[in-house]
Design a protein around this motif. Structure first.
Motif, PDB file in Angstrom:
ATOM      1  N   ARG A 126       0.833  -1.204   0.000  1.00 39.34           N
ATOM      2  CA  ARG A 126       0.000   0.000   0.000  1.00 39.34           C
ATOM      3  C   ARG A 126       0.868   1.254   0.000  1.00 39.34           C
ATOM      4  NH1 ARG A 126      -5.299  -0.637   2.653  1.00 39.34           N
ATOM      5  NH2 ARG A 126      -5.667  -2.805   3.256  1.00 39.34           N
ATOM      6  N   GLU A 248      -8.593  -4.574  -1.406  1.00 42.17           N
ATOM      7  CA  GLU A 248      -8.106  -3.989  -0.158  1.00 42.17           C
ATOM      8  C   GLU A 248      -8.586  -2.561   0.055  1.00 42.17           C
ATOM      9  OE1 GLU A 248      -6.023  -5.535   2.260  1.00 42.17           O
ATOM     10  OE2 GLU A 248      -6.731  -7.282   1.139  1.00 42.17           O
ATOM     11  N   THR A 249      -8.661  -1.756  -1.012  1.00 44.92           N
ATOM     12  CA  THR A 249      -8.897  -0.316  -0.840  1.00 44.92           C
ATOM     13  C   THR A 249     -10.057   0.221  -1.652  1.00 44.92           C
ATOM     14  OG1 THR A 249      -7.272   0.157  -2.576  1.00 44.92           O
ATOM     15  CG2 THR A 249      -6.462   0.124  -0.300  1.00 44.92           C
ATOM     16  N   VAL A 250     -10.726  -0.623  -2.425  1.00 46.11           N
ATOM     17  CA  VAL A 250     -11.896  -0.202  -3.192  1.00 46.11           C
ATOM     18  C   VAL A 250     -12.998  -1.234  -2.986  1.00 46.11           C
ATOM     19  CG1 VAL A 250     -10.626   1.098  -4.942  1.00 46.11           C
ATOM     20  CG2 VAL A 250     -11.021  -1.350  -5.285  1.00 46.11           C
ATOM     21  N   ASP A 251     -14.237  -0.801  -3.159  1.00 42.43           N
ATOM     22  CA  ASP A 251     -15.387  -1.679  -2.927  1.00 42.43           C
ATOM     23  C   ASP A 251     -15.664  -2.517  -4.176  1.00 42.43           C
ATOM     24  OD1 ASP A 251     -17.672  -2.873  -1.942  1.00 42.43           O
ATOM     25  OD2 ASP A 251     -18.969  -1.163  -2.385  1.00 42.43           O
ATOM     26  N   GLU A 263      -5.211  -1.872  -7.511  1.00 39.06           N
ATOM     27  CA  GLU A 263      -6.444  -1.191  -7.102  1.00 39.06           C
ATOM     28  C   GLU A 263      -6.251   0.316  -7.081  1.00 39.06           C
ATOM     29  OE1 GLU A 263      -7.453  -2.488  -3.214  1.00 39.06           O
ATOM     30  OE2 GLU A 263      -6.948  -4.591  -3.598  1.00 39.06           O
ATOM     31  N   GLY A 264      -7.335   1.041  -7.281  1.00 36.53           N
ATOM     32  CA  GLY A 264      -7.259   2.486  -7.163  1.00 36.53           C
ATOM     33  C   GLY A 264      -8.465   3.184  -7.724  1.00 36.53           C
ATOM     34  N   SER A 297      -3.823   2.640  -5.258  1.00 34.36           N
ATOM     35  CA  SER A 297      -3.832   2.717  -3.796  1.00 34.36           C
ATOM     36  C   SER A 297      -3.375   1.421  -3.128  1.00 34.36           C
ATOM     37  CB  SER A 297      -5.233   3.081  -3.298  1.00 34.36           C
ATOM     38  OG  SER A 297      -6.209   2.233  -3.859  1.00 34.36           O
ATOM     39  N   ALA A 298      -3.339   0.315  -3.867  1.00 29.23           N
ATOM     40  CA  ALA A 298      -2.860  -0.951  -3.308  1.00 29.23           C
ATOM     41  C   ALA A 298      -2.527  -1.908  -4.443  1.00 29.23           C
ATOM     42  CB  ALA A 298      -3.898  -1.582  -2.384  1.00 29.23           C
TER      43      ALA A 298
END
Length: 495
Positions: A126, A248-251, A263-264, A297-298
């Motif tokens: 992250r 981890e960081t998004v739905d 992710e981001g 973001s991850a």
């Protein structure tokens, strides 16, 4: 259906039939990997698995090239067939019929499994620790604007209200340690979803899953209707849901066996220069332009992660095998739903998806009691109106005495059966893809250009019983002579 649930299971299956070439010699990510992949396409060589990459020799990261390329003799479509759950010897028509059968079934949604122990969660990075250059992403073509990490992965995004999740493949170029420049055309489903996030003034959450189970890239290429979830279609194909875990960081939910997940968010106004990169028509690209920027973001990844890579260009590569196969199946489904006596459909891979071949049953005239021009008009009205036909500029309409997956037979039928003066049915100013090199600037920007059906039908030209018959080995000699020749082939001195 044999459901291979990870890229590694797929590689093992390919290896057992001689369709993997392990490359342990050190190769450079700067152009050498891309050139090897390209040469492999040209020779229909096994898919290269690179294990020793310059600058990454202290890691166990690997690169798989040509995951959906054509194979050698006797296994031409093996990579496509195995990915879709079929035997490696399946024919093109076998593959298309399996897809059409799944299209008629209700979708099966993904199944959430525990994140703990999921392969894609073995490593989690992250914030300031993110470095996309940690992966051996190749500079594929000599003219590319950068290193493209996304050539065969899944972009996963959903609408702000959560009612529709889209799974698609669109190229993404590394723009920085934690950013990607992305091609997201507005008319495509990912572009439609991005526009919805833009309307509410929020950046679009997105996950990029790389090295997913082998059926997913094909499902991502399936031109399903708007609001249809491609992962549900994968469930229908295999009779069981895709296993997914939360990002981890998004739905968003991501495939549990992914090799790498990035992710981001993509803000509507955020851009970076992207391109050039070669595309499916097969020509060297020269233009770069501002494109949407993906802020990461991850990143999660498997131990010893494997990155699949496509070297887009002249046929035949994955743009042709993946998109062509799935679009042909959707068009066949639509034509049959309309009650037309269509035997099969197939994109000529060798035409860079510029030729769609539609075969109709030889009794089409007796069945419909219409002229061939009206049949061509009906077929064109259906094909060119839908998403599946958006990129189809030219249709060859033949009867089912032609093996439409055999380019030699298709060329022969086109050359000998289409009248040079009145053998065409034209469809002016239809929605179209913008990448064909014959389009003028106005057509490229408007996404509209003329399309055509080449009428190669014989039934209305010759009465039943007097229609020309192909003078082939199967048709031109008595059965006992054919069998004698086959039995004695080696004794004649042939192998």
């Amino acid at each position: 259906m044999n459901h291979l649930r990870s890229l590694r299971e797929f590689i093992d299956e390919l290896d057992t039939i001689g369709e993997i070439q392990r490359v342990d010699t050190e190769v450079d990510w700067r152009l050498e990997i891309g050139a090897i992949i390209r040469r492999g396409y040209d020779l229909t060589a096994p898919a290269p698995l690179f294990t020793n990459i310059t600058g990454y020799t202290d890691t166990r990261f690997r690169v798989l090239g040509a995951p959906g390329g054509l194979g050698g003799p006797g296994r031409r479509l093996a990579r496509v067939a195995l990915a879709l759950g079929l035997p490696p010897t399946a024919s093109g028509q076998d593959i298309v019929e399996a897809i059409v059968a799944a299209r008629s079934k209700p979708g099966i949604p993904p199944v959430a499994v525990a994140s703990e122990g999921a392969p894609c969660k073995q490593n989690i990075v992250r914030g300031d620790d993110i470095d996309l250059l940690a992966f051996p992403t190749p500079l594929i073509h000599g003219n590319d604007g950068g290193r493209y990490i996304q050539t065969y992965g899944m972009n996963i995004a959903k609408t702000p209200d959560g009612s529709w999740t889209n799974w698609s493949i669109n190229r993404m170029m590394i723009a920085g340690r934690d950013t990607l420049a992305c091609l997201i055309p507005g008319p495509q489903h990912l572009g439609i979803i991005r526009a919805q996030w833009g309307k509410i003034g929020k950046p679009m959450p997105i996950a990029l899953a790389l090295g997913v189970e082998p059926g997913l890239p094909y499902v991502g290429a399936m031109p399903l209707p708007e609001n249809a979830d491609e992962s549900h279609f994968l469930g229908a194909l295999f009779g069981e849901g895709l296993e997914v875990v939360p990002a981890e960081t998004v739905d968003l939910m991501v495939p549990a066996t992914s090799e790498i997940v990035i992710e981001g968010h993509i803000a509507f106004e955020d851009e970076a220069m992207e391109g050039p990169m070669n595309e499916y028509p097969g020509y060297i690209a020269v233009d770069a332009s501002p494109k949407p920027l993906f802020r990461v973001s991850a990143v999660t990844y498997r131990d010893d992660a494997i990155l699949p890579v496509v070297a887009a260009g002249p046929p035949v590569e994955e743009d042709h095998t993946g998109t062509g196969t799935m679009h042909a199946a959707e068009i066949l489904y639509q034509l049959r739903e309309a009650g037309l006596p269509v035997a099969s459909t197939w994109f000529s891979y060798e035409s860079a998806l510029h030729w769609l071949i539609v075969s109709v049953r030889r009794d089409w005239r007796e069945t419909l009691n219409i002229q061939s021009r009206e049949l061509a008009q009906r077929i064109g009205d259906i094909i060119f109106a839908g998403k599946a036909g958006f990129g189809v500029p030219k249709v060859l309409l033949v009867e089912d005495d032609i093996d439409i997956t055999n380019v030699d037979e298709v060329v022969w039928a086109f050359a000998t059966r289409t009248h040079p003066e009145h053998g065409e049915v034209h469809f002016p100013a239809e929605p179209t893809a913008a990448l064909s090199v014959y389009l003028d600037e106005q057509e490229q920007h408007s996404y509209r250009a003329g399309k055509v059906i080449h009428n190669c039908l014989l039934a209305e030209l010759h009465p039943e019983g007097q229609r020309p018959v192909k003078g082939s080995f199967a048709n031109g000699w008595p059965a006992e002579i054919q069998q004698r020749v086959l039995n004695n082939w080696n004794s004649y001195g042939y192998e």
